[in-house]
Motif scaffolding. Structure first.
Motif, PDB file in Angstrom:
ATOM      1  N   LYS A   1       2.159 121.553 -35.383  1.00 56.89           N
ATOM      2  CA  LYS A   1       1.887 122.082 -36.875  1.00 56.89           C
ATOM      3  C   LYS A   1       3.376 122.182 -37.446  1.00 56.89           C
ATOM      4  O   LYS A   1       3.251 121.953 -38.571  1.00 56.89           O
ATOM      5  CB  LYS A   1       0.306 122.432 -37.200  1.00 56.89           C
ATOM      6  CG  LYS A   1       0.634 123.761 -36.566  1.00 56.89           C
ATOM      7  CD  LYS A   1      -1.201 124.586 -36.678  1.00 56.89           C
ATOM      8  CE  LYS A   1      -0.918 125.864 -36.621  1.00 56.89           C
ATOM      9  NZ  LYS A   1      -1.855 126.907 -36.974  1.00 56.89           N
ATOM     10  N   ASP A   2       3.793 123.382 -36.815  1.00 55.98           N
ATOM     11  CA  ASP A   2       4.934 123.934 -37.225  1.00 55.98           C
ATOM     12  C   ASP A   2       6.712 123.210 -37.354  1.00 55.98           C
ATOM     13  O   ASP A   2       7.113 123.103 -38.424  1.00 55.98           O
ATOM     14  CB  ASP A   2       5.366 125.040 -36.825  1.00 55.98           C
ATOM     15  CG  ASP A   2       4.115 126.244 -36.669  1.00 55.98           C
ATOM     16  OD1 ASP A   2       3.725 126.687 -37.691  1.00 55.98           O
ATOM     17  OD2 ASP A   2       3.985 126.914 -35.677  1.00 55.98           O
ATOM     18  N   ASP A   3       6.319 122.243 -36.552  1.00 56.19           N
ATOM     19  CA  ASP A   3       7.531 121.367 -36.322  1.00 56.19           C
ATOM     20  C   ASP A   3       7.162 120.319 -37.954  1.00 56.19           C
ATOM     21  O   ASP A   3       8.476 119.739 -38.255  1.00 56.19           O
ATOM     22  CB  ASP A   3       7.184 120.793 -35.039  1.00 56.19           C
ATOM     23  CG  ASP A   3       7.659 121.341 -33.920  1.00 56.19           C
ATOM     24  OD1 ASP A   3       8.547 121.664 -33.273  1.00 56.19           O
ATOM     25  OD2 ASP A   3       6.703 121.472 -33.348  1.00 56.19           O
TER      26      ASP A   3
ATOM     27  N   GLY B   1      -5.502 116.958 -40.958  1.00 58.33           N
ATOM     28  CA  GLY B   1      -6.129 118.434 -41.283  1.00 58.33           C
ATOM     29  C   GLY B   1      -5.804 120.390 -41.380  1.00 58.33           C
ATOM     30  O   GLY B   1      -6.044 121.146 -41.267  1.00 58.33           O
ATOM     31  N   LEU B   2      -4.264 119.697 -41.832  1.00 55.24           N
ATOM     32  CA  LEU B   2      -3.060 120.782 -41.847  1.00 55.24           C
ATOM     33  C   LEU B   2      -3.369 120.491 -43.496  1.00 55.24           C
ATOM     34  O   LEU B   2      -2.910 119.936 -43.978  1.00 55.24           O
ATOM     35  CB  LEU B   2      -1.836 120.062 -40.912  1.00 55.24           C
ATOM     36  CG  LEU B   2      -1.870 120.166 -39.258  1.00 55.24           C
ATOM     37  CD1 LEU B   2      -0.559 119.645 -38.745  1.00 55.24           C
ATOM     38  CD2 LEU B   2      -1.947 121.126 -38.569  1.00 55.24           C
ATOM     39  N   SER B   3      -2.676 122.820 -43.535  1.00 55.31           N
ATOM     40  CA  SER B   3      -2.265 122.059 -45.090  1.00 55.31           C
ATOM     41  C   SER B   3      -0.075 122.373 -44.735  1.00 55.31           C
ATOM     42  O   SER B   3      -0.072 123.366 -43.458  1.00 55.31           O
ATOM     43  CB  SER B   3      -2.276 123.615 -45.012  1.00 55.31           C
ATOM     44  OG  SER B   3      -2.242 124.964 -44.403  1.00 55.31           O
ATOM     45  N   VAL B   4       0.296 122.767 -45.965  1.00 52.08           N
ATOM     46  CA  VAL B   4       2.155 122.502 -45.684  1.00 52.08           C
ATOM     47  C   VAL B   4       2.148 123.117 -47.227  1.00 52.08           C
ATOM     48  O   VAL B   4       1.563 123.466 -48.064  1.00 52.08           O
ATOM     49  CB  VAL B   4       1.910 121.035 -46.544  1.00 52.08           C
ATOM     50  CG1 VAL B   4       3.547 121.041 -46.419  1.00 52.08           C
ATOM     51  CG2 VAL B   4       1.165 119.649 -45.542  1.00 52.08           C
TER      52      VAL B   4
ATOM     53  N   GLN C   1       6.017 120.485 -40.361  1.00 52.86           N
ATOM     54  CA  GLN C   1       5.898 121.916 -41.681  1.00 52.86           C
ATOM     55  C   GLN C   1       7.294 121.970 -42.032  1.00 52.86           C
ATOM     56  O   GLN C   1       7.676 121.511 -42.939  1.00 52.86           O
ATOM     57  CB  GLN C   1       5.377 122.839 -41.148  1.00 52.86           C
ATOM     58  CG  GLN C   1       5.721 124.222 -42.743  1.00 52.86           C
ATOM     59  CD  GLN C   1       4.444 124.273 -43.207  1.00 52.86           C
ATOM     60  OE1 GLN C   1       3.919 123.905 -43.369  1.00 52.86           O
ATOM     61  NE2 GLN C   1       5.200 125.395 -44.452  1.00 52.86           N
ATOM     62  N   THR C   2       8.552 122.284 -40.989  1.00 56.30           N
ATOM     63  CA  THR C   2       9.581 121.961 -41.147  1.00 56.30           C
ATOM     64  C   THR C   2      10.872 121.024 -41.494  1.00 56.30           C
ATOM     65  O   THR C   2      10.937 121.119 -41.939  1.00 56.30           O
ATOM     66  CB  THR C   2      10.878 122.573 -39.674  1.00 56.30           C
ATOM     67  OG1 THR C   2       9.978 124.318 -39.514  1.00 56.30           O
ATOM     68  CG2 THR C   2      11.486 122.799 -39.610  1.00 56.30           C
ATOM     69  N   PHE C   3       9.998 119.839 -41.058  1.00 59.91           N
ATOM     70  CA  PHE C   3      10.771 118.228 -40.839  1.00 59.91           C
ATOM     71  C   PHE C   3      10.683 118.226 -42.282  1.00 59.91           C
ATOM     72  O   PHE C   3      11.476 117.927 -43.175  1.00 59.91           O
ATOM     73  CB  PHE C   3      10.026 117.805 -40.600  1.00 59.91           C
ATOM     74  CG  PHE C   3      10.455 116.410 -39.781  1.00 59.91           C
ATOM     75  CD1 PHE C   3      12.060 115.804 -39.473  1.00 59.91           C
ATOM     76  CD2 PHE C   3       9.349 114.409 -40.470  1.00 59.91           C
ATOM     77  CE1 PHE C   3      12.883 114.895 -39.689  1.00 59.91           C
ATOM     78  CE2 PHE C   3      10.251 114.194 -39.981  1.00 59.91           C
ATOM     79  CZ  PHE C   3      11.849 113.568 -40.182  1.00 59.91           C
ATOM     80  N   THR C   4       9.183 118.280 -42.546  1.00 53.67           N
ATOM     81  CA  THR C   4       8.586 117.928 -44.512  1.00 53.67           C
ATOM     82  C   THR C   4       9.921 118.995 -45.266  1.00 53.67           C
ATOM     83  O   THR C   4       9.963 118.203 -46.232  1.00 53.67           O
ATOM     84  CB  THR C   4       6.735 118.619 -44.584  1.00 53.67           C
ATOM     85  OG1 THR C   4       6.621 117.940 -43.737  1.00 53.67           O
ATOM     86  CG2 THR C   4       6.681 117.992 -46.204  1.00 53.67           C
ATOM     87  N   ASN C   5       9.692 120.271 -45.214  1.00 54.78           N
ATOM     88  CA  ASN C   5      10.952 121.055 -45.777  1.00 54.78           C
ATOM     89  C   ASN C   5      12.451 119.924 -46.255  1.00 54.78           C
ATOM     90  O   ASN C   5      13.093 120.600 -46.697  1.00 54.78           O
ATOM     91  CB  ASN C   5      10.511 122.605 -45.531  1.00 54.78           C
ATOM     92  CG  ASN C   5       9.681 122.829 -46.619  1.00 54.78           C
ATOM     93  OD1 ASN C   5       9.298 123.538 -47.162  1.00 54.78           O
ATOM     94  ND2 ASN C   5       8.339 123.482 -45.691  1.00 54.78           N
ATOM     95  N   GLN C   6      12.712 120.082 -44.871  1.00 57.36           N
ATOM     96  CA  GLN C   6      13.892 119.547 -44.391  1.00 57.36           C
ATOM     97  C   GLN C   6      13.859 118.045 -45.085  1.00 57.36           C
ATOM     98  O   GLN C   6      15.071 118.080 -46.042  1.00 57.36           O
ATOM     99  CB  GLN C   6      14.345 119.151 -43.015  1.00 57.36           C
ATOM    100  CG  GLN C   6      14.451 119.978 -42.381  1.00 57.36           C
ATOM    101  CD  GLN C   6      14.805 120.173 -40.716  1.00 57.36           C
ATOM    102  OE1 GLN C   6      13.855 119.182 -40.252  1.00 57.36           O
ATOM    103  NE2 GLN C   6      15.963 120.562 -40.541  1.00 57.36           N
ATOM    104  N   GLN C   7      12.799 117.155 -45.022  1.00 58.28           N
ATOM    105  CA  GLN C   7      13.073 116.003 -46.280  1.00 58.28           C
ATOM    106  C   GLN C   7      12.840 116.558 -47.383  1.00 58.28           C
ATOM    107  O   GLN C   7      14.003 115.931 -48.481  1.00 58.28           O
ATOM    108  CB  GLN C   7      11.240 115.113 -46.260  1.00 58.28           C
ATOM    109  CG  GLN C   7      11.934 114.942 -44.596  1.00 58.28           C
ATOM    110  CD  GLN C   7      12.528 113.382 -44.229  1.00 58.28           C
ATOM    111  OE1 GLN C   7      13.460 112.785 -45.167  1.00 58.28           O
ATOM    112  NE2 GLN C   7      12.654 113.046 -42.550  1.00 58.28           N
TER     113      GLN C   7
END
Length: 221
Positions: free
Chosen positions: A41-43, A101-104, A45-51
């Motif tokens: 989930k943390d990975d 089921g994750l929050s971003v 999250q980071t990848f989403t912010n990178q995009q």
């Protein structure tokens, strides 16, 4: 007799399930999370912010080549297209994580540009790029995020850590929505770099060659 005992066992089992459900008063225990989604989930999250950062970075890069700056509509179109894809991937990743089921949290920049070897600080390499250096920067950017998506894929692969955190649903999403595109755009940018480098190596026709290469990008992108 066996049918009777089986019926009694099924009724008893259903009664137990109903009793368990009636005692479940904490609604937060009911989520869409399953398999190994929490493992990465943390990975994600980071990848989403990178995009998200990538979408802004390539939008800035495209503005360098608009008609008020270098007037290279082909390069502008190429980088705006990459920016739009990064934005779509950001939205897609948010939706996917929500489905699982994750929050971003979009919690700031990831400084991907600073990892590139252009020798410039911050966003300077984006706004000061010429045609060839911008392609090299774009290729380096794509490779960094491709390495990241492959790392996440490996982390939830059946081949990693004896399959302890195997999640084929995440792997499938990355394959279909992210990794296939990354392979294609890396190959395309590599070809552009080699072609443009050959054009620049001819000093007498360099300016005309760059202009024609830009016209080509404007048609194919």
């Amino acid at each position: 007799m066996k049918f009777f005992l089986l019926t009694v066992a099924l009724v008893a089992g259903l009664s137990t399930i109903q009793a368990d459900q009636s005692n479940a008063t904490d609604i937060s225990s009911f989520t869409a999370q399953f398999s190994a989604i929490n493992h990465i989930k943390d990975d994600l999250q980071t990848f989403t912010n990178q995009q998200l950062e990538k979408s802004y970075d390539f939008l800035l890069l495209s503005s360098t080549f608009d008609k008020y700056e270098l007037n290279r509509p082909g390069f502008e179109k190429l980088y705006r297209k990459i920016s739009d894809k990064a934005w779509e991937d950001t939205v897609g990743l948010i939706k996917y994580q929500s489905k699982r089921g994750l929050s971003v949290s979009l919690d700031g920049t990831q400084h991907v540009v600073s990892q590139l070897n252009e020798g410039k600080v911050g966003k300077a390499s984006l706004v000061d790029s010429d045609e060839l250096s911008s392609l090299k920067l774009a290729l380096g950017y794509e490779k960094i995020l491709a390495d990241e998506s492959h790392r996440i894929h490996k982390k939830i692969s059946h081949a990693h850590d004896k399959g302890v955190a195997y999640d084929p649903d995440v792997a499938h999403y990355l394959d279909e929505e992210i990794i296939e595109y990354q392979s294609g755009v890396i190959r395309k940018l590599t070809g552009y770099i080699h072609n443009l480098h050959s054009i620049i190596e001819e000093p007498k026709t360099k300016d005309m060659g760059i202009h024609m290469f830009d016209e080509y990008l404007d048609k194919v992108e």
